[in-house]
Design a protein around this motif. Structure first.
Motif, PDB file in Angstrom:
ATOM      1  N   GLU A 285       0.929  -1.407  -0.259  1.00 58.94           N
ATOM      2  CA  GLU A 285       0.105  -0.343   0.231  1.00 58.94           C
ATOM      3  C   GLU A 285       1.018   1.304   0.162  1.00 58.94           C
ATOM      4  O   GLU A 285       1.570   1.418   0.953  1.00 58.94           O
ATOM      5  N   GLY A 286       0.702   1.729  -1.268  1.00 60.78           N
ATOM      6  CA  GLY A 286       1.373   3.544  -1.215  1.00 60.78           C
ATOM      7  C   GLY A 286       2.565   2.907  -1.812  1.00 60.78           C
ATOM      8  O   GLY A 286       3.704   3.760  -1.613  1.00 60.78           O
ATOM      9  N   GLN A 287       3.342   1.829  -2.419  1.00 63.27           N
ATOM     10  CA  GLN A 287       4.681   0.988  -2.520  1.00 63.27           C
ATOM     11  C   GLN A 287       4.510   0.210  -3.328  1.00 63.27           C
ATOM     12  O   GLN A 287       5.550  -0.676  -3.984  1.00 63.27           O
ATOM     13  N   ILE A 300       5.887   3.437 -16.434  1.00 65.03           N
ATOM     14  CA  ILE A 300       6.607   4.749 -16.666  1.00 65.03           C
ATOM     15  C   ILE A 300       7.245   4.757 -17.443  1.00 65.03           C
ATOM     16  O   ILE A 300       6.453   6.562 -18.212  1.00 65.03           O
ATOM     17  N   SER A 301       8.074   4.653 -17.831  1.00 62.83           N
ATOM     18  CA  SER A 301       9.015   5.576 -19.417  1.00 62.83           C
ATOM     19  C   SER A 301       8.092   5.327 -20.028  1.00 62.83           C
ATOM     20  O   SER A 301       8.095   6.252 -21.494  1.00 62.83           O
ATOM     21  N   SER A 302       7.843   4.417 -20.512  1.00 63.29           N
ATOM     22  CA  SER A 302       6.433   3.592 -21.700  1.00 63.29           C
ATOM     23  C   SER A 302       5.470   5.080 -21.965  1.00 63.29           C
ATOM     24  O   SER A 302       5.649   5.735 -22.608  1.00 63.29           O
ATOM     25  N   SER A 303       4.891   5.177 -20.793  1.00 65.32           N
ATOM     26  CA  SER A 303       3.591   5.793 -20.727  1.00 65.32           C
ATOM     27  C   SER A 303       4.493   7.699 -21.272  1.00 65.32           C
ATOM     28  O   SER A 303       3.557   7.918 -21.995  1.00 65.32           O
ATOM     29  N   ILE A 304       5.949   7.697 -20.411  1.00 71.75           N
ATOM     30  CA  ILE A 304       5.869   9.144 -20.789  1.00 71.75           C
ATOM     31  C   ILE A 304       6.219   9.264 -21.918  1.00 71.75           C
ATOM     32  O   ILE A 304       6.684  10.510 -22.362  1.00 71.75           O
ATOM     33  N   PHE A 305       7.829   8.192 -22.199  1.00 70.00           N
ATOM     34  CA  PHE A 305       8.393   9.126 -23.068  1.00 70.00           C
ATOM     35  C   PHE A 305       8.304   7.885 -24.385  1.00 70.00           C
ATOM     36  O   PHE A 305       8.853   8.806 -25.242  1.00 70.00           O
ATOM     37  N   ARG A 447       0.389   7.535 -10.893  1.00 67.55           N
ATOM     38  CA  ARG A 447      -0.042   7.364  -9.145  1.00 67.55           C
ATOM     39  C   ARG A 447       1.470   6.675  -8.555  1.00 67.55           C
ATOM     40  O   ARG A 447       2.283   6.787  -7.862  1.00 67.55           O
ATOM     41  N   LEU A 448       2.318   5.960  -9.649  1.00 69.23           N
ATOM     42  CA  LEU A 448       3.244   4.730  -9.350  1.00 69.23           C
ATOM     43  C   LEU A 448       4.466   6.126  -9.637  1.00 69.23           C
ATOM     44  O   LEU A 448       5.553   5.908  -8.537  1.00 69.23           O
ATOM     45  N   LEU A 449       4.603   7.188 -10.300  1.00 66.89           N
ATOM     46  CA  LEU A 449       5.007   8.238 -10.474  1.00 66.89           C
ATOM     47  C   LEU A 449       5.469   8.717  -9.124  1.00 66.89           C
ATOM     48  O   LEU A 449       6.250   9.031  -8.352  1.00 66.89           O
ATOM     49  N   ASN A 450       4.442   9.092  -8.313  1.00 72.03           N
ATOM     50  CA  ASN A 450       4.133  10.121  -7.369  1.00 72.03           C
ATOM     51  C   ASN A 450       4.676   9.208  -6.369  1.00 72.03           C
ATOM     52  O   ASN A 450       5.192   9.617  -5.666  1.00 72.03           O
ATOM     53  N   GLU A 451       4.228   7.929  -6.510  1.00 69.89           N
ATOM     54  CA  GLU A 451       4.889   7.127  -5.290  1.00 69.89           C
ATOM     55  C   GLU A 451       6.438   7.236  -4.931  1.00 69.89           C
ATOM     56  O   GLU A 451       6.600   6.820  -4.061  1.00 69.89           O
ATOM     57  N   GLY A 452       6.693   7.000  -6.378  1.00 74.86           N
ATOM     58  CA  GLY A 452       8.586   6.863  -6.147  1.00 74.86           C
ATOM     59  C   GLY A 452       8.482   8.336  -5.919  1.00 74.86           C
ATOM     60  O   GLY A 452       9.981   7.887  -4.873  1.00 74.86           O
ATOM     61  N   ARG A 478      -0.699  12.584  -1.726  1.00 73.93           N
ATOM     62  CA  ARG A 478      -1.451  13.192  -2.552  1.00 73.93           C
ATOM     63  C   ARG A 478      -0.896  13.309  -3.859  1.00 73.93           C
ATOM     64  O   ARG A 478       0.098  14.156  -4.424  1.00 73.93           O
ATOM     65  N   VAL A 479      -1.762  13.359  -5.463  1.00 74.88           N
ATOM     66  CA  VAL A 479      -0.676  13.354  -6.555  1.00 74.88           C
ATOM     67  C   VAL A 479      -1.154  14.466  -6.319  1.00 74.88           C
ATOM     68  O   VAL A 479      -2.220  15.530  -6.860  1.00 74.88           O
ATOM     69  N   PRO A 480      -0.312  15.384  -6.919  1.00 78.46           N
ATOM     70  CA  PRO A 480       0.030  16.842  -7.644  1.00 78.46           C
ATOM     71  C   PRO A 480      -0.878  16.911  -8.983  1.00 78.46           C
ATOM     72  O   PRO A 480      -1.156  16.232  -9.400  1.00 78.46           O
ATOM     73  N   VAL A 481      -1.885  18.346  -8.605  1.00 77.20           N
ATOM     74  CA  VAL A 481      -2.564  18.878  -9.884  1.00 77.20           C
ATOM     75  C   VAL A 481      -2.085  18.336 -10.845  1.00 77.20           C
ATOM     76  O   VAL A 481      -2.131  18.207 -11.958  1.00 77.20           O
ATOM     77  N   LEU A 482      -1.254  19.400 -11.265  1.00 77.39           N
ATOM     78  CA  LEU A 482      -0.387  19.609 -12.453  1.00 77.39           C
ATOM     79  C   LEU A 482       0.598  17.962 -13.103  1.00 77.39           C
ATOM     80  O   LEU A 482       0.346  18.159 -14.541  1.00 77.39           O
TER      81      LEU A 482
END
Length: 794
Positions: A285-287, A300-305, A447-452, A478-482
Motif C-alpha cells: 500500500e503506497g509502495q 512509467i517510461s513507456s507511458s511518458i516517453f 500514481r506510481l510516479l508519485n509513489e516513487g 496526494r498526487v499533484p494537480v500538475l
C-alpha cells in the motif's frame, strides 16, 4: 682611320648586345614555358592522384540498387488497395499506412540520391579539371633541342599512362552513377506523385467524412474483396510500416531502453532502502511502484516517453500499449479486488481485439459485424460497470469518468457502423478502447510516479527542497494537480492522432513553428527557440534532479555515523557543470544560433564582469578550483572561521555546511578558499585530545599516572598507535598539573570520550585516595585609618 675603327667597333658591340638581348629573351621565354609546363603537368598529376583516391572511396551502389529494388517492391505493395483493388471505398487507415510507407521510401531514396549527386558532381569536377589542364596549349610547345624533346616526351608519356586508365575509370563511374541517379529520380517522381494522390484522396475523405460510404449493415454490399486478401495485404503493409519506423528510430529506442534501465535501478535502490529500514509493506500500500521495479519502470517510461516518438504508426503504439497494459495487470495481481482485476483483463482483451481490427486496412462485411460486436460489448459492459456497486472498491476513482466517455464513444461508433459510416465507426471504436486503456495507464503511471517520488523524498535529504519543485511534506500521498494536467493533455494528443483533422491542424502548426523569421541580420524559427529553451531547461532540471537524489544523507541522522568511501557527492559539482555545459552547447547547436552571436554575449559578460561581477566570478571560479583540486569533499568534517560542521554540498556559487547544532551554514566558495580551512577528514578523521588534571601536593605522581594510563588503555575507542601519554606539566599554585594526550580514530566521538575519561579519572582517583584539590586563594582585607586619604569627608 681611327674614326672608322671606332665606328666599326661600336657597330660590333651593338650587334653583340642585340644578339645577347635576343638570346636572353629566348632563354627567359624558354624558362617561362618550362616552368609553366612543369606547373600544369604537376597540377595534372595531383588531380589524378586525388581522383584515384576518391575512386577508392566509391559510393555503395550495390546497397543503393538493393534499396531501390526493395523500395519498388514496397511501392507495389502500397499500390494494392489504393490504386488497384480498391474495394468499395477507400479507408483512412489504409491511406495513413500507405502514406507512411511512401514517406519512408522517399526519405531513403532522397538520402541515396543526395549521396549519388555529391559523388557525381565530385567525379565530374575531377574529370573537368583534368581535361581543362590537359587541353592547355602550353604543354604542347616542345623544346627546340632534340634531347630536351625526348625527355619532355618521356615526362608526358608517364603522365598519360596514369591519366588514360583513370580517365576510363572516371568515365565509367560517371556513366554508371548517372544512370543510377536517373533511375532514382524517376522512381522518386513516382513516389511523390503517389503521395500527392493519396493526400488528395485523404482530403476528399475528410471533406465527406459524414457521408455514407457503405450500405447499411443489414443491406447487401455492392461488391467486396475476399477477407483473406485483405488480411494478407494488411499484414504486409503494417509490417513494412513497423520495419521502416523501427529502422528510422533506433536511437530513440536505445534511449528508451537506457531510461528504463535507469528507472529500474532507481526503483531497486528505493526498494533496498525500504527493506533495510524494515519499512516495506507486505500489501505494498503506497509502495506498489517497488513491487516489481522492472515492470514499473517499463510502464512509467513507456507511458511518458512515448511522446518522443514522432507520428508513430498505429502498430508501434499498439505494441507499446499492450505491453504496458499486461505489465500493469501483473502489478494489479492480488493488489486490487477480484472484480476490478476481471474488469482489467476483459477490457485489455477487448482492446487487443479492437486494435487487431484497426490493423485491417480495407473494409469487409465480416469485419464490420466484428466491429459491431466489440462496440455493443463496450456499451453494455460500460453501463454495467457504471451501475455496479463495486465502485467503492476502486482504488483510482477517476477511471469512472473515462469509462463513461468510453461508453458514449462506443455508442456513436456502433451507430456509424450500422449506417455505413465505416471510417468514422472504426476511428471512434479505436478512440474509445485505446482512450480507456491509455487513461488507466496514465492514471496509474501518475500514481506510481508519485509513489516513487514520495518514497525518494523520505529517503533522500537535501537542504534545498525547492530544487525538485514539489514540497512532498505538504503534498503527502496526494498526487499533484500538475501531473493530472499533463495526463489530460497527453491523452488528448494520443487520441487526436487517430483523426485526420488532427493531422490537418498539425500541418499548418508545424509550418508556423518551422518557418524562418528574420530580425535584422539574424534568422530564427519558433521551433528553434522552443528546442533551445527545452534542452536548456531539461539540462538544468536534470542537474538539479541529480543534485537532489545524489546529495549526501543528513549528517545529523543517527544512521549516518560512519565515514568511509567518497560518494558521488564529491563529484557532484563537476557532474552538474558537465550536464549544464553539454545542454547549453546542444541547445545552441539545435537552435542554429551562430557562434558570432555567442561571441557578442561573451563580450557583454566580460564588460559586466569588469563593472561589478568580480565577486560572483570569484565564487564561480573558486567552485571550479574546489571541484578539481578537492581541498574539501562532500561529507568532510571541517572547521571554518571557528565553526565546525559537515560539508553538505558544493554548489556553483556557494557551499553548504551542516553544523553540529543542525543549522545549515552557507559559505561563498571564495570565502571557503580564502579563510583558514581545517579539514579533519583529510587526516582520516583522527584527532588528538588533551586535558589537564591537577593532583594535590604530596600525591605520588607515578601512582596517578598509572591510574590515568590504565583508564586510557582500557578504552577501545582510544588509539594505541601512538599510545596515550601522561606528563607532569607544572607546579600550579594549589596542585601539580598532569597533562594527558590520547588519539581518537573518529573525531566525532571526541566529546563523548573526553567526558567519560574525565568521569572515570574522578571516580578512580577517589577510590585510590588521590585528591584533586580545589583551587585556593588568600584574600587580605584592609580597614582604612581615619587619616587615610581615601577616607576624607566630602
Amino acid at each position: 682611320m681611327a674614326a672608322s675603327d671606332s665606328s666599326a667597333f661600336m657597330k660590333m658591340v651593338k650587334k653583340i648586345g642585340i644578339k645577347e638581348e635576343l638570346s636572353s629573351i629566348a632563354k627567359f621565354e624558354k624558362g617561362r614555358i618550362e616552368a609553366r609546363q612543369r606547373k600544369v603537368l604537376e597540377a595534372v598529376r595531383q588531380e589524378i592522384q586525388k581522383a584515384g583516391l576518391f575512386l577508392k572511396q566509391s559510393v555503395d551502389t550495390i546497397n543503393i540498387i538493393r534499396d531501390l529494388k526493395s523500395s519498388k517492391a514496397s511501392f507495389a505493395i502500397v499500390g494494392d488497395g489504393v490504386f488497384r483493388n480498391q474495394g468499395t471505398h477507400h479507408t483512412q487507415r489504409n491511406l495513413f499506412v500507405s502514406d507512411a510507407i511512401l514517406e519512408q521510401v522517399a526519405f531513403t531514396l532522397e538520402s541515396h540520391r543526395s549521396k549519388l549527386d555529391t559523388y557525381y558532381q565530385t567525379l565530374s569536377g575531377y574529370r573537368y579539371r583534368i581535361d581543362s589542364l590537359s587541353s592547355d596549349s602550353i604543354i604542347y610547345q616542345f623544346p627546340s633541342d632534340s634531347s630536351e624533346v625526348v625527355n619532355y616526351f618521356k615526362t608526358m608519356l608517364s603522365i598519360l599512362k596514369e591519366v588514360a586508365p583513370l580517365d576510363s575509370s572516371i568515365t565509367n563511374a560517371v556513366s554508371s552513377i548517372q544512370h543510377l541517379l536517373q533511375d532514382v529520380d524517376m522512381f522518386l517522381f513516382e513516389v511523390h506523385t503517389a503521395r500527392n494522390e493519396i493526400e488528395k484522396i485523404n482530403a476528399n475523405l475528410a471533406a465527406n467524412l459524414g457521408n455514407r460510404e457503405f450500405p447499411n449493415l443489414w443491406e447487401k454490399p455492392k461488391n467486396k474483396r475476399p477477407l483473406p486478401e485483405i488480411l494478407n495485404i494488411s499484414e504486409k503493409k503494417e509490417s513494412l510500416a513497423l520495419k521502416f519506423y523501427l529502422k528510422d528510430n533506433i536511437t530513440r529506442l536505445l534511449l528508451l531502453a537506457i531510461i528504463i534501465m535507469i528507472c529500474t535501478y532507481f526503483l531497486n535502490t528505493l526498494k533496498s532502502h525500504l527493506k533495510e529500514n524494515k519499512a516495506l509493506h507486505t500489501n505494498y500500500e503506497g509502495q506498489l511502484v517497488v513491487r516489481y521495479p522492472v515492470l514499473s519502470a517499463i510502464i512509467i517510461s513507456s507511458s511518458i516517453f512515448q511522446f518522443m516518438f514522432l507520428d508513430p504508426p498505429f502498430i508501434f503504439s499498439f505494441i507499446l500499449w499492450i505491453a504496458a497494459a499486461v505489465f500493469l495487470g501483473v502489478l494489479f495481481n492480488r493488489y486490487i479486488t477480484p472484480f476490478w482485476m476481471r474488469f482489467w483483463i476483459i477490457i485489455v482483451a477487448a482492446f487487443a481485439l479492437s486494435g487487431l481490427s484497426n490493423l485491417i486496412l480495407q473494409a469487409s462485411r465480416i469485419e464490420r459485424w466484428g466491429m459491431l460486436a466489440l462496440q455493443v460489448f463496450g456499451i453494455v459492459y460500460g453501463i454495467y460497470i457504471l451501475q455496479n456497486k463495486q465502485k467503492a472498491q476502486l482504488r483510482e476513482r477517476k477511471i469512472l469518468y473515462f469509462i463513461g466517455i468510453f461508453t458514449i464513444i462506443e455508442l456513436l461508433a456502433a451507430g456509424f457502423n450500422s449506417f455505413g459510416r465505416y471510417n468514422l465507426s472504426k476511428t471512434f471504436m479505436i478512440i474509445g478502447y485505446s482512450g480507456l486503456i491509455i487513461a488507466i495507464l496514465f492514471l496509474w503511471t501518475v500514481r506510481l510516479l508519485n509513489e516513487g517520488l514520495v518514497i525518494a523524498s523520505q529517503i533522500y535529504q537535501h537542504p534545498d527542497k525547492k530544487l525538485f519543485y514539489i514540497n512532498f511534506e505538504k503534498v503527502g500521498n496526494r498526487v499533484p494537480v500538475l501531473f493530472y494536467i499533463f495526463l489530460i493533455v497527453g491523452w488528448a494528443i494520443l487520441m487526436g492522432r487517430h483523426l485526420f483533422v488532427f493531422r490537418q491542424l498539425a500541418g499548418p502548426f508545424n509550418l508556423f513553428l518551422t518557418t524562418e523569421r528574420t530580425i535584422g541580420d539574424y534568422s530564427f524559427s519558433i521551433n528553434g527557440i522552443f528546442i533551445f529553451v527545452l534542452i536548456l531547461f531539461g539540462s538544468l532540471f536534470l542537474s538539479r534532479l541529480i543534485s537532489f537524489f545524489a546529495a549526501e544523507p543528513d549528517a545529523t541522522s543517527p544512521h549516518q555515523q560512519k565515514i568511509g568511501k567518497v560518494s558521488v557527492g564529491s563529484w557532484l559539482l563537476l557532474i552538474r557543470i558537465i550536464i549544464i555545459s553539454t545542454g547549453l552547447f546542444l541547445a545552441i547547436a539545435a537552435a542554429g544560433i551562430p557562434l558570432d552571436r555567442i561571441t557578442l554575449i561573451i563580450g557583454a559578460l566580460g564588460v559586466g564582469i569588469g563593472l561589478g561581477l568580480q565577486g560572483l566570478v570569484n565564487n564561480l571560479v573558486s567552485g571550479l578550483i574546489i571541484a578539481f583540486e578537492k581541498p574539501v569533499n562532500v561529507g568532510d568534517i571541517i572547521e571554518v572561521d571557528g565553526k565546525s560542521g559537515t560539508m553538505k554540498s558544493i554548489g556553483f556559487r556557494s557551499s553548504v555546511v551542516v553544523t553540529s547544532d543542525g543549522s545549515s551554514l552557507i559559505i561563498p566558495n571564495g570565502d571557503l578558499l580564502s579563510q583558514h580551512l581545517v579539514n579533519w577528514t583529510m587526516s582520516k578523521n583522527r584527532k588528538r585530545i588533551s586535558l589537564v588534571v591537577g593532583v594535590a601536593y604530596g600525591t605520588t605522581i607515578s601512582q596517578a599516572k598509572e591510574v590515568i594510563t590504565g583508564i586510557l588503555q582500557a578504552d577501545t575507542r582510544i588509539s594505541t598507535i601512538p599510545p596515550p601519554v601522561v606528563l607532569a606539566r607544572d607546579f600550579a599554585p594549589s596542585s601539580i598539573e598532569l597533562e594527558v594526550f590520547f588519539w581518537l580514530s573518529d573525531l566525532r566521538m571526541a566529546g563523548e570520550v573526553k567526558s567519560q575519561v574525565i568521569q572515570q579519572i574522578q571516580e578512580q582517583f577517589e577510590a585510590a585516595g588521590i585528591q584533586i584539590p580545589i583551587p585556593q586563594q588568600e584574600v587580605l582585607l584592609r580597614t582604612p585609618t581615619p587619616h587615610s586619604p581615601n577616607n576624607k569627608t566630602k
